[in-house]
Write a protein that holds these residues in place. Structure first.
Motif, PDB file in Angstrom:
ATOM      1  N   CYS A1051    -150.203  21.455  53.082  1.00  0.00           N
ATOM      2  CA  CYS A1051    -149.626  21.877  52.249  1.00  0.00           C
ATOM      3  C   CYS A1051    -149.827  21.919  50.506  1.00  0.00           C
ATOM      4  O   CYS A1051    -149.813  22.454  50.126  1.00  0.00           O
ATOM      5  CB  CYS A1051    -147.662  21.113  52.566  1.00  0.00           C
ATOM      6  SG  CYS A1051    -147.631  21.569  54.041  1.00  0.00           S
ATOM      7  N   MET A1052    -149.526  20.992  50.132  1.00  0.00           N
ATOM      8  CA  MET A1052    -150.410  20.541  49.491  1.00  0.00           C
ATOM      9  C   MET A1052    -151.470  20.843  48.178  1.00  0.00           C
ATOM     10  O   MET A1052    -151.321  21.897  47.215  1.00  0.00           O
ATOM     11  CB  MET A1052    -150.803  19.454  48.267  1.00  0.00           C
ATOM     12  CG  MET A1052    -149.682  17.799  48.730  1.00  0.00           C
ATOM     13  SD  MET A1052    -150.069  16.813  48.585  1.00  0.00           S
ATOM     14  CE  MET A1052    -150.346  16.649  46.778  1.00  0.00           C
ATOM     15  N   TYR A1053    -153.023  21.393  49.523  1.00  0.00           N
ATOM     16  CA  TYR A1053    -153.874  22.205  49.437  1.00  0.00           C
ATOM     17  C   TYR A1053    -153.560  23.822  48.806  1.00  0.00           C
ATOM     18  O   TYR A1053    -153.988  24.538  48.078  1.00  0.00           O
ATOM     19  CB  TYR A1053    -154.862  21.823  50.722  1.00  0.00           C
ATOM     20  CG  TYR A1053    -156.167  22.777  50.225  1.00  0.00           C
ATOM     21  CD1 TYR A1053    -156.945  22.469  49.306  1.00  0.00           C
ATOM     22  CD2 TYR A1053    -156.151  23.853  50.777  1.00  0.00           C
ATOM     23  CE1 TYR A1053    -158.239  23.476  48.747  1.00  0.00           C
ATOM     24  CE2 TYR A1053    -157.921  24.522  50.557  1.00  0.00           C
ATOM     25  CZ  TYR A1053    -158.567  23.590  49.441  1.00  0.00           C
ATOM     26  OH  TYR A1053    -159.815  24.838  49.736  1.00  0.00           O
ATOM     27  N   THR A1054    -152.071  24.051  50.022  1.00  0.00           N
ATOM     28  CA  THR A1054    -152.023  25.394  49.748  1.00  0.00           C
ATOM     29  C   THR A1054    -151.539  25.738  48.939  1.00  0.00           C
ATOM     30  O   THR A1054    -151.686  26.667  48.006  1.00  0.00           O
ATOM     31  CB  THR A1054    -151.210  25.926  51.484  1.00  0.00           C
ATOM     32  OG1 THR A1054    -151.808  25.722  52.253  1.00  0.00           O
ATOM     33  CG2 THR A1054    -150.563  27.086  50.907  1.00  0.00           C
ATOM     34  N   LEU A1055    -150.439  25.182  48.135  1.00  0.00           N
ATOM     35  CA  LEU A1055    -149.974  25.351  47.409  1.00  0.00           C
ATOM     36  C   LEU A1055    -150.462  25.520  45.782  1.00  0.00           C
ATOM     37  O   LEU A1055    -149.764  25.755  45.000  1.00  0.00           O
ATOM     38  CB  LEU A1055    -148.845  23.869  47.079  1.00  0.00           C
ATOM     39  CG  LEU A1055    -147.307  23.944  47.277  1.00  0.00           C
ATOM     40  CD1 LEU A1055    -146.758  22.978  47.312  1.00  0.00           C
ATOM     41  CD2 LEU A1055    -146.941  25.433  48.114  1.00  0.00           C
TER      42      LEU A1055
END
Length: 1193
Positions: A1051-1055
């Motif tokens: 999720c962090m990478y997508t954000l």
């Protein structure tokens, strides 16, 4: 007499030194030890000579001398020079510092590394750590030197020192500066200390951040002192703080903005006439002239206030460029202030004001995708809507400037307008009457520079592209003459840009999308001759720039496409020129594109005279090793066949067909797709030409492509279209049964099973396409497939193909007339082959789509009564995914009820299928079903909650849907399951969140403040979730929280891609740092994130660099135990490569190498052959990737 002796003495020293320098510059000179010592001693003595000329010659001798003497003599030279620099004699200090600079410039780095000299820190600071305290103590007193030049050099030296000095030295320096600033004994030294603070911030912003709370109040205080020079330095310091310490300066940004806005208008010696500003400047040309004259009337050489205004504009530029999250605030306060200052009288300041506004526009553009999202627009004012409302004010301010004498000012105006319409296409529609005269003024102005004309033309081109044609019709008479004149300009860049404008102008005077309307409203006749004449002149010229040749071809292509029916006499000759350009290797690609444009024109331009020569040439291009040329040629041939089929002879077609076989290949699916589209068109326009396909190479290539696992998407669609077109031609040897045998023959011959399931799917789709084209053949073939599935002697490959074919045919044709079909498919559910079972499941669902009333109730009944629910649920998923909404609506309630019975199933695979069905069913009637889905969040079963949250993931897509507004209102409730006590529910909530962030960020942007703390919480390792499992004599550690952490890091990478402006990067980096020390899977993700962050937020990463280096070093230096299995070695190697990629990315940040820890790690990499090899390999890969991306662009 004494004077004469002195002259002779001076001349002898000067001539002797000059002769020595000449000798030293010769490669042949060799000195023994004694000669070296004497020469060195003598030259060093001459540095103290009373005559400056002799001193200068001595310094020049040092350069060649150090490369001729041994190393210990070099040390003697350097030691003496360093000692001289501490002398009381100012002249000796100066000449020795120049000498030392000369020596260091001549020495190789390996020698410099062994020189313990303070001045070397400018180039090799990290190697002199032990000397840093002494260097600091030498430098600090120089900040109060009476000579400004000395202070300036001291500031530069301190700037270099802070990049590599230890923390204690840095603290001493900052404390000294704070103490002196607090004391404020002398305004001159205060200015120096402020400059020094700004220099330290520029060079080592990542270190000064923690002291800003003490520094900024002092700088703000000095900003209010009545001293223009001090104000300038204070604002420059703010600029460096904003750029280099983004996190720490954040609480003070509003103060900085207010100070900058105050001093942006600081002009105490000049009074703008406010009444003039209120006049209607748009209509009064005289006002423009008065305004221009006023600039020349005012002159005050002592006025330094312009430097304060320039510093304020640059600081605002820095704030706007680095604080993306404050865009709405900028449009409220900064934007109007900058627009008002477009009237600035000092040209350099005005340029910086324009640049600051350009930065504001550029910051608005990347966010356009989500700001323009309908959901986001509902939230009130966004930067785009605020900019839209300010457009009239911007245009009014620019109108005056467009008639300015200053070339630089007008260039700034054109750059501004270009960026404005890129951000807000169509925003200037009502203002075009105001702007066009200003653009024409620059195009006609004889004093205009080439660059100004190019910028004016580029601006005009962008405005014409982004605004409706009718907005320009009133201005065409004024626009055509200057544009035509620019096409004839001797400078090729102006000509090139003017041809682009001419091409767009042709579209404006006669748009082809509404021919009937445009012919009534605007008559292009008066302008056709001028536009054609200027373009044909450039088209015919052979000795012109390549870019001009290409644009002349494109422009003439547009003229013929839009105006060809008005040029009957000129058309044949022009087409012959195109034919010549087609034969030229340099211009052929552009000419192919132009011919494609002309061939597609609704005016039906007569191309028949050139087709006999052009088509064979085009056919020959298909064998060229130039992909772009092949693609454009195939597109051109396709449209020529469609629109000029009667003029394309069988001989021409044969020439093209001979070149096609190599193009139909899995090695390039896009080229294959274009070739198939051409063949489909050929089947419609020249069916007789396809007879030669039978048994030919093209058919063999087609069959090979059908069996490729890569065939999908557009290429597969083109293949299906071709088979339908081919079978419709009823060509001998290429009938329905012939083609069916070719497609299915290898499977039935049992010579070899196809290597990939995708091949069976592609063959099945082709069979279905043929069957749809020949419905009379359908029943017999379907009956045969049913028998193949029933036959106990059929191989799994035959059953697989038969079931998939039944599914594909049944999707489009009602198969309810086949009584055995249901039983046969259900029996296939019992097959020993998993692939056959999966195919049977797909077939049942797909057949049901062809007749829902017959098959859907049957599927629902089977799910309720059968034990093979997993396969049947897959069938139901296929039905829900593929059937029409109107067809499914009557069954929604019964399907919903059935699915809810299975959403608490213990099998995760079954729950996932149920969740997908629930999600896709919700899309059919979101108003009713979404609230029901939300209601199940309160279920006592964790399985039910996880199914419901997963279902939401399947309601989100990257395309706008009716459910979006409803989903936006309630997705927060679904994401509250991030606090669920069950691990699996939290994991699927993270997966759903990731899907939303990736596909539709507007759904979750406003929720990030509440969701991010929960997300970050899931990145932590929890000891209570780690357990030991005994496996025989061994103990194995199992981490039940690993999947959850992995989902959180994903999720962090997508954000980073979708919501970067909403993240606190420093908090984000804290968790990335933890991930660098986590499990293998997490490390791999965080290495990727680190590489991404290095390009997105370099300054923030630089501030944390020292903390990030250590875990990277630990990964690269970890060794696997000798008795470990092969997989462990492979995993460690992959970890090292990924870590090294992150290191290479970090080193792209300017000044990263200056970090002592990073520098030390680099040395460690260089000294380790294995790491050095990996590092060099990755550097090569990244540089070649950059080159490729440049080529592609």
């Amino acid at each position: 007499m004494n004077w004469l002796l002195i002259c002779v003495f001076f001349l002898s020293r000067f001539m002797a030194t000059n002769d020595l320098m000449t000798e030293l510059q010769k490669d042949s000179i060799k000195l023994d030890d004694d000669s070296e010592r004497k020469v060195v001693r003598m030259i060093l003595k001459l540095l103290e000579d009373k005559n400056g000329e002799v001193q200068n010659l001595a310094v020049k001798c040092l350069g060649p001398l150090v490369s001729k003497v041994k190393e210990y003599q070099v040390e003697t030279i350097v030691d003496t020079l360093c000692t001289n620099m501490l002398s009381d004699k100012e002249q000796l200090r100066d000449i020795s510092s120049i000498g030392l600079k000369t020596v260091i410039g001549e020495l190789p780095l390996t020698t410099i590394n062994r020189l313990p000299v303070c001045v070397c820190l400018c180039r090799q600071g990290g190697l002199l750590v032990n000397f840093h305290p002494s260097i600091l103590s030498c430098l600090l007193p120089q900040l109060t030197s009476p000579r400004l030049a000395v202070r300036k050099r001291t500031i530069m030296a301190l700037g270099h020192l802070v990049m590599s000095c230890g923390n204690l030295v840095f603290i001493d320096l900052i404390e000294h500066l704070l103490t002196e600033l607090g004391r404020n004994d002398n305004m001159s030294t205060t200015r120096t200390y402020i400059q020094c603070t700004a220099a330290i911030s520029r060079q080592a912003g990542h270190r000064i951040g923690e002291y800003l709370e003490k520094i900024i109040p002092l700088v703000v205080k000095f900003c209010n002192v009545d001293d223009d020079e001090l104000r300038e330095y204070c604002i420059q310091a703010f600029e460096s703080f904003v750029r280099r310490c983004p996190k720490e300066v954040y609480p003070h940004v509003s103060t900085v903005i207010s100070l900058c806005l105050r001093y942006l208008t600081y002009d105490p010696n000049y009074n703008f006439d406010d009444e003039d500003e209120d006049d209607n400047a748009m209509d009064a040309e005289q006002n423009d002239e008065d305004y221009q004259g006023s600039d020349d009337e005012y002159s005050d050489d002592d006025d330094m206030s312009w430097k304060v205004r320039r510093a304020a504009a640059k600081c605002l530029d820095a704030v706007v460029s680095t604080r993306h999250e404050m865009l709405p605030e900028f449009y409220r306060s900064v934007s109007p202030a900058l627009v008002c200052r477009f009237k600035e009288r000092e040209e350099n300041v005005k340029a910086d004001v324009f640049h600051a506004y350009l930065s504001l526009l550029k910051q608005t553009r990347p966010a356009q995708s989500w700001l323009a999202d309908p959901d986001a627009m509902e939230q009130g004012e966004t930067p785009l809507t605020m900019l839209q409302s300010q457009v009239p004010m911007i245009v009014k301010a620019l109108h005056k400037q467009l008639k300015e004498k200053s070339v630089k000012t007008r260039q700034c105006c054109f750059n501004m307008l270009t960026e404005l319409v890129n951000v807000l296409p169509g925003a200037l529609t009502t203002h075009i009457p105001v702007l066009i005269p200003g653009i024409i003024f620059s195009l006609n102005d004889k004093s205009s520079s080439s660059n100004l004309k190019i910028d004016a033309l580029a601006c005009l081109h962008v405005i014409m592209v982004t605004h409706p044609a009718h907005a320009f019709h009133a201005h065409v008479p004024a626009l055509v003459p200057p544009v035509v004149a620019c096409v004839g300009d001797p400078f090729y860049k102006i000509t090139s840009e003017a041809l682009l404008v001419t091409q767009q102008l042709v579209k404006v005077i006669r748009p082809l999308d509404n021919l009937s309307e445009s012919s009534d409203s605007f008559d292009p006749s008066p302008y056709i001759n001028d536009l054609f004449t200027c373009t044909i002149k450039r088209l015919k010229a052979a000795d012109i720039d390549q870019e001009v040749k290409e644009r002349a071809i494109s422009c003439m292509g547009q003229i013929i496409c839009n105006l060809g029916d008005r040029l009957p006499a000129e058309l044949p000759g022009t087409l012959l020129i195109f034919l010549e350009r087609l034969k030229n290797e340099i211009t052929r690609l552009t000419t192919v594109k132009a011919l494609t444009l002309i061939a597609g024109s609704p005016l039906k331009i007569d191309l028949r005279p050139v087709l006999p020569d052009a088509v064979p040439i085009l056919a020959s291009f298909l064998r060229k090793n130039q992909r772009a040329l092949k693609l454009c040629t195939l597109a051109a041939l396709d449209i020529l066949l469609r629109n000029y089929s009667s003029a394309v002879t069988p001989v021409m077609v044969d020439a093209v067909l001979a070149e096609l076989p190599p193009l139909i290949s899995e090695s390039d699916m896009h080229v294959s797709q274009m070739a198939l589209s051409f063949l489909s068109t050929l089947a419609v326009t020249h069916p007789s030409s396809l007879s030669q396909l039978s048994g030919g190479n093209i058919l063999q290539q087609l069959i090979a492509l059908v069996r490729s696992p890569l065939l999908q998407g557009g290429a597969l669609s083109a293949m299906l279209d071709f088979y339908q077109a081919l079978v419709a031609t009823e060509t001998a040897g290429l009938g329905y049964m012939d083609l069916l045998r070719m497609l299915t023959g290898p499977v039935y011959s049992q010579s070899a099973s196809l290597p990939h399931k995708q091949a069976y799917c592609s063959i099945a789709k082709c069979v279905a396409a043929l069957t749809r084209a020949c419905p009379d053949e359908g029943p017999a073939v379907v009956g045969q497939f049913i028998q193949d599935v029933k036959n106990s002697r059929s191989t799994d490959s035959i059953r697989l193909l038969a079931l998939l074919s039944l599914g594909e045919v049944g999707h489009h044709v009602d198969l309810s007339s086949q009584p055995e079909l249901k039983t046969v498919i259900l029996d296939a559910f019992s097959s020993s082959s998993e692939e056959v079972k999966s195919a049977a499941s797909y077939a049942l669902g797909s057949i049901a789509v062809g007749n829902l009333p017959e098959y859907l109730p049957f599927v629902l009944q089977e799910i309720s009564s059968s034990k093979r629910q997993y396969l049947l649920l897959h069938s139901l998923k296929e039905i829900i995914s593929s059937a029409s909404v109107s067809g499914l609506k009557p069954y929604v309630e019964s399907v919903w009820t059935l699915l809810l019975k299975h959403c608490e199933c213990q099998e995760e695979g079954t729950r996932n299928v149920v969740a997908e069905c629930l999600g896709k069913l919700t899309l059919i009637d979101p108003e009713t079903l979404l609230p029901r889905l939300k209601g199940y969040l309160l279920s006592g079963s964790s399985y039910a909650r996880s199914s419901v949250v997963t279902a939401v993931k399947f309601t989100i897509s990257d395309q706008p849907q009716p459910i979006d507004p409803l989903l936006k209102n309630c997705i927060g409730d679904f994401l509250k399951t991030l606090e669920d006590p069950d691990l699996n529910v939290r994991r699927v909530a993270l997966v759903t969140f990731n899907s939303a962030a990736h596909n539709k960020p507007s759904l979750i942007r406003e929720l990030l403040d509440s969701v991010l703390p929960q997300l970050y919480n899931e990145t932590k390792v929890r000891k209570e979730l780690i357990r030991e499992v005994e496996m025989g004599p061994f103990k194995h550690t199992v981490d039940d929280g690993l999947d959850l952490r992995k989902a959180a890091f994903e999720c962090m990478y997508t954000l980073l891609d979708s919501c970067l402006d909403r993240l606190d990067i420093f908090t984000f980096l804290n968790h990335v740092e933890d991930g660098l020390k986590d499990h293998y899977d997490i490390k791999m993700l965080t290495f990727l994130m680190l590489a991404r962050l290095s390009s997105l937020c370099p300054s923030a990463v630089l501030q944390r660099l020292d903390r990030l280096v250590e875990p990277l070093r630990a990964t690269c230096t970890t060794k696997v135990k000798a008795n470990s299995v092969k997989q462990e070695f492979e995993k460690q190697d992959e970890l090292k490569r990924s870590a090294m990629r992150a290191v290479v990315a970090l080193l792209t940040i300017p000044e990263a190498e200056k970090s002592p820890l990073m520098s030390e790690f680099q040395s460690q990499i260089s000294s380790n052959p294995e790491l050095a090899a990996i590092f060099e390999s990755i550097q090569r890969d990244s540089s070649s990737a950059n080159m490729e991306s440049m080529d592609t662009s």
